[in-house]
Design an enzyme around this catalytic site. Sequence first.
Site, PDB file in Angstrom:
ATOM      1  CG  HIS A  79      -1.734  -1.243   1.351  1.00  0.00           C
ATOM      2  ND1 HIS A  79      -1.329  -2.289   2.140  1.00  0.00           N
ATOM      3  CD2 HIS A  79      -2.895  -1.647   0.759  1.00  0.00           C
ATOM      4  CE1 HIS A  79      -2.192  -3.282   2.064  1.00  0.00           C
ATOM      5  NE2 HIS A  79      -3.160  -2.918   1.225  1.00  0.00           N
TER       6      HIS A  79
HETATM    7  S1  FES Z   1       1.704  -0.645   3.342  1.00  0.00           S
HETATM    8 FE1  FES Z   1       0.030  -1.954   3.688  1.00  0.00          FE
HETATM    9  S2  FES Z   1       1.015  -3.730   4.320  1.00  0.00           S
HETATM   10 FE2  FES Z   1       2.632  -2.416   4.025  1.00  0.00          FE
END
Ligand code: FES
Length: 237
Positions: free
Chosen positions: A202
């Site tokens: 993410h």
């Molecule tokens: S940024 Fe979501 S798991 Fe690492």
Amino acid sequence: MAALRSITSLPATASRSLLRASSSATPLLRSAAAAACTQIDQRRFDSAPAYGKPTTRIPDWGYYKSDKSEDSNKVIGYFMVGTMGALSAAAAKATVQDFLVNMSASADVLAMAKVEVALNSIPEGKNVIIKWRGKPIFIRHRTSDEIAEANNVKVSSLRDPQTDEERAKKPEWLVMIGVCTHLGCVPIGEAGDYGGWFCPCHGSHYDISGRIRKGPAPLNLEIPAYDFPNEETLVIG
Ligand code: FES
């Protein structure tokens, strides 16, 4: 004396009546009547069926009665009680011991509890990933430039404020659990906007001290328990 003999041979009820009536008789006569009553009562207890129809049948336990001496019977009794006590104690000890041995950690689990790493096998400026308790561990041998960069950060501006000194026991060795604090992905080393680690799931960016600088992760990468028993060895766990 003839009167005394006749008293002792009387039935019980007659003797008692005589005893009541003899309150005015001579002391010798009274004592003879009392003795007669006692003798009759004693016979009644010894052989009740002889005085009327028995209401219960009392079994004869004589067949089971030991013909040995009382001391001999006591010795056997004490021996049996002592033996049973010793056997019970041994069984209880074995049960508790088995239970505790079963509950304790096995050799392979104990071996996994700690991991030893030879530090001279990690060149400066390089990352190494090892497995400890099922998790990836990042070990970075940092350069002096990276240490300076980690310290040249305004800590109060960080999302999870921590100095580099709080995160590394020795500045040149950074040891972290390689699990993103957002949703648990494993970040990539030497990547991201801050030259540390980048989580592609993410888009979380960690700096060269493993502190979160950008993206959805709420916390810095976790630091495990570790120690340096000597200059060349790192022990994790
Ligand atoms: S940024 Fe979501 S798991 Fe690492």
